[in-house]
Design a protein around this motif. Structure first.
Motif, mmCIF file in Angstrom:
data_model
loop_
_atom_site.group_PDB
_atom_site.id
_atom_site.type_symbol
_atom_site.label_atom_id
_atom_site.label_comp_id
_atom_site.label_asym_id
_atom_site.label_seq_id
_atom_site.Cartn_x
_atom_site.Cartn_y
_atom_site.Cartn_z
ATOM 1 N N GLY A 3 -13.967 -29.064 38.853
ATOM 2 C CA GLY A 3 -14.280 -28.500 40.158
ATOM 3 C C GLY A 3 -14.922 -29.536 41.062
ATOM 4 O O GLY A 3 -14.735 -30.736 40.911
ATOM 5 N N VAL A 4 -15.698 -29.058 42.010
ATOM 6 C CA VAL A 4 -16.392 -29.929 42.950
ATOM 7 C C VAL A 4 -17.882 -29.599 42.886
ATOM 8 O O VAL A 4 -18.262 -28.447 42.702
ATOM 9 C CB VAL A 4 -15.816 -29.775 44.392
ATOM 10 N N GLN A 5 -18.700 -30.646 42.954
ATOM 11 C CA GLN A 5 -20.137 -30.459 42.867
ATOM 12 C C GLN A 5 -20.789 -30.898 44.176
ATOM 13 O O GLN A 5 -20.331 -31.828 44.828
ATOM 14 C CB GLN A 5 -20.746 -31.273 41.716
ATOM 15 N N MET A 6 -21.892 -30.200 44.527
ATOM 16 C CA MET A 6 -22.668 -30.558 45.694
ATOM 17 C C MET A 6 -24.101 -30.808 45.228
ATOM 18 O O MET A 6 -24.672 -30.008 44.485
ATOM 19 C CB MET A 6 -22.658 -29.437 46.733
ATOM 20 N N TYR A 7 -24.645 -31.938 45.640
ATOM 21 C CA TYR A 7 -26.029 -32.285 45.307
ATOM 22 C C TYR A 7 -26.844 -32.173 46.588
ATOM 23 O O TYR A 7 -26.565 -32.843 47.576
ATOM 24 C CB TYR A 7 -26.092 -33.704 44.741
ATOM 25 N N ILE A 13 -24.898 -28.110 42.522
ATOM 26 C CA ILE A 13 -24.216 -26.819 42.599
ATOM 27 C C ILE A 13 -22.741 -27.083 42.316
ATOM 28 O O ILE A 13 -22.119 -27.940 42.952
ATOM 29 C CB ILE A 13 -24.401 -26.169 43.982
ATOM 30 N N THR A 14 -22.196 -26.373 41.337
ATOM 31 C CA THR A 14 -20.804 -26.558 40.951
ATOM 32 C C THR A 14 -19.959 -25.420 41.499
ATOM 33 O O THR A 14 -20.302 -24.246 41.364
ATOM 34 C CB THR A 14 -20.672 -26.607 39.414
ATOM 35 N N TYR A 15 -18.861 -25.801 42.112
ATOM 36 C CA TYR A 15 -17.858 -24.843 42.565
ATOM 37 C C TYR A 15 -16.632 -25.068 41.690
ATOM 38 O O TYR A 15 -16.075 -26.157 41.653
ATOM 39 C CB TYR A 15 -17.490 -25.093 44.029
ATOM 40 N N ASP A 16 -16.234 -24.038 40.957
ATOM 41 C CA ASP A 16 -15.059 -24.132 40.091
ATOM 42 C C ASP A 16 -14.307 -22.812 40.099
ATOM 43 O O ASP A 16 -14.793 -21.817 40.636
ATOM 44 C CB ASP A 16 -15.445 -24.554 38.673
ATOM 45 N N GLN A 17 -13.119 -22.813 39.511
ATOM 46 C CA GLN A 17 -12.281 -21.619 39.520
ATOM 47 C C GLN A 17 -12.900 -20.451 38.766
ATOM 48 O O GLN A 17 -12.658 -19.300 39.128
ATOM 49 C CB GLN A 17 -10.913 -21.944 38.913
ATOM 50 N N TYR A 20 -15.372 -19.226 41.439
ATOM 51 C CA TYR A 20 -14.779 -19.065 42.770
ATOM 52 C C TYR A 20 -13.266 -18.975 42.612
ATOM 53 O O TYR A 20 -12.551 -19.967 42.722
ATOM 54 C CB TYR A 20 -15.169 -20.250 43.676
ATOM 55 N N PRO A 21 -12.746 -17.769 42.328
ATOM 56 C CA PRO A 21 -11.326 -17.617 42.011
ATOM 57 C C PRO A 21 -10.369 -18.031 43.134
ATOM 58 O O PRO A 21 -9.187 -18.245 42.883
ATOM 59 C CB PRO A 21 -11.171 -16.137 41.680
ATOM 60 N N GLY A 22 -10.849 -18.173 44.357
ATOM 61 C CA GLY A 22 -9.984 -18.623 45.446
ATOM 62 C C GLY A 22 -9.631 -20.093 45.367
ATOM 63 O O GLY A 22 -8.686 -20.545 46.023
ATOM 64 N N MET A 23 -10.383 -20.858 44.555
ATOM 65 C CA MET A 23 -10.050 -22.284 44.406
ATOM 66 C C MET A 23 -8.704 -22.421 43.714
ATOM 67 O O MET A 23 -8.430 -21.744 42.735
ATOM 68 C CB MET A 23 -11.134 -23.005 43.601
ATOM 69 N N GLY A 56 -21.435 -14.330 49.867
ATOM 70 C CA GLY A 56 -21.712 -15.733 49.603
ATOM 71 C C GLY A 56 -20.516 -16.604 49.922
ATOM 72 O O GLY A 56 -19.512 -16.152 50.478
ATOM 73 N N PRO A 57 -20.611 -17.888 49.548
ATOM 74 C CA PRO A 57 -19.511 -18.808 49.867
ATOM 75 C C PRO A 57 -18.238 -18.461 49.102
ATOM 76 O O PRO A 57 -18.288 -17.943 47.983
ATOM 77 C CB PRO A 57 -20.055 -20.172 49.445
ATOM 78 N N MET A 58 -17.113 -18.740 49.752
ATOM 79 C CA MET A 58 -15.809 -18.529 49.112
ATOM 80 C C MET A 58 -14.846 -19.607 49.613
ATOM 81 O O MET A 58 -15.054 -20.203 50.663
ATOM 82 C CB MET A 58 -15.268 -17.130 49.398
ATOM 83 N N TRP A 59 -13.837 -19.874 48.824
ATOM 84 C CA TRP A 59 -12.840 -20.900 49.140
ATOM 85 C C TRP A 59 -11.557 -20.225 49.597
ATOM 86 O O TRP A 59 -10.924 -19.500 48.833
ATOM 87 C CB TRP A 59 -12.573 -21.767 47.913
ATOM 88 N N LEU A 60 -11.169 -20.461 50.854
ATOM 89 C CA LEU A 60 -9.895 -19.953 51.359
ATOM 90 C C LEU A 60 -8.774 -20.887 50.902
ATOM 91 O O LEU A 60 -8.858 -22.101 51.111
ATOM 92 C CB LEU A 60 -9.898 -19.895 52.881
#
Length: 173
Positions: A3-7, A13-17, A20-23, A56-60
């Motif tokens: 996934g993608v991480q934000m520091y 903070i990790t964003y992964d499928q 976040y199922p929209g990824m 919260g945040p979501m990935w389009l």
């Protein structure tokens, strides 16, 4: 492929499928922050835009079904007016926030677009993996390749500096 991480200076903070199922994929090929704060990611299955949702945040997700020229994302670039240009294996796509416009062969080389850059006139310049450089003035497409002095057709990146010089990174082809 995690996934993608934000520091934020303190926490990762990790964003992964899984969360976040929209990824479209956990295998991230490129990340871009736009001037308005939007975060975009590119994968081999399309692009995603991070937005604020009700919970919260979501990935389009954006794919060739939405209007992308191809699903293998090579680059995501912002033009001076805030438009999003996505280079893909099948060409390049422009998103104004509402509508997609895609350009592909014969206007753009069949090998797609590795990167996009913008000159002081607002013209677009596209780097193609096997097709040199394409200049788009908003109406006409002009191709520059080895016949015009490029050392290689395999253009990996393009940058336009503040004097409108075009810097072109190639590899042997």
């Amino acid at each position: 492929a995690n996934g993608v991480q934000m520091y934020d200076g303190i926490n990762w903070i990790t964003y992964d499928q899984a969360n976040y199922p929209g990824m479209l994929s956990n295998n991230i090929k490129c990340i871009t922050a736009m001037s308005n704060g939007d975060i975009w990611i590119g994968t081999d299955f399309g692009a995603n835009q991070l937005v604020s949702g009700v919970s919260g945040p979501m990935w389009l997700p954006y794919t060739n079904f939405n209007g992308l020229a191809g699903n293998q994302i090579k680059s995501i670039d912002e033009d001076p007016n805030g438009g999003v240009w996505i280079g893909t294996n099948g060409g390049v796509s422009y998103f104004d926030g509402n509508t997609w416009i895609s350009y592909s062969s014969p206007d753009i080389h069949w090998s797609g677009v590795n990167s996009t850059s913008f000159d002081s006139n607002g013209d677009k310049w596209f780097a193609s993996p096997a097709g040199g450089v394409t200049h788009f003035d908003g109406i006409n497409f002009t191709v520059y390749d080895t016949a015009d002095g490029l050392p290689s057709q395999a253009v990996r990146d393009i940058l336009i500096d503040n004097q409108d010089n075009k810097w072109i990174g190639t590899e042997y082809f």
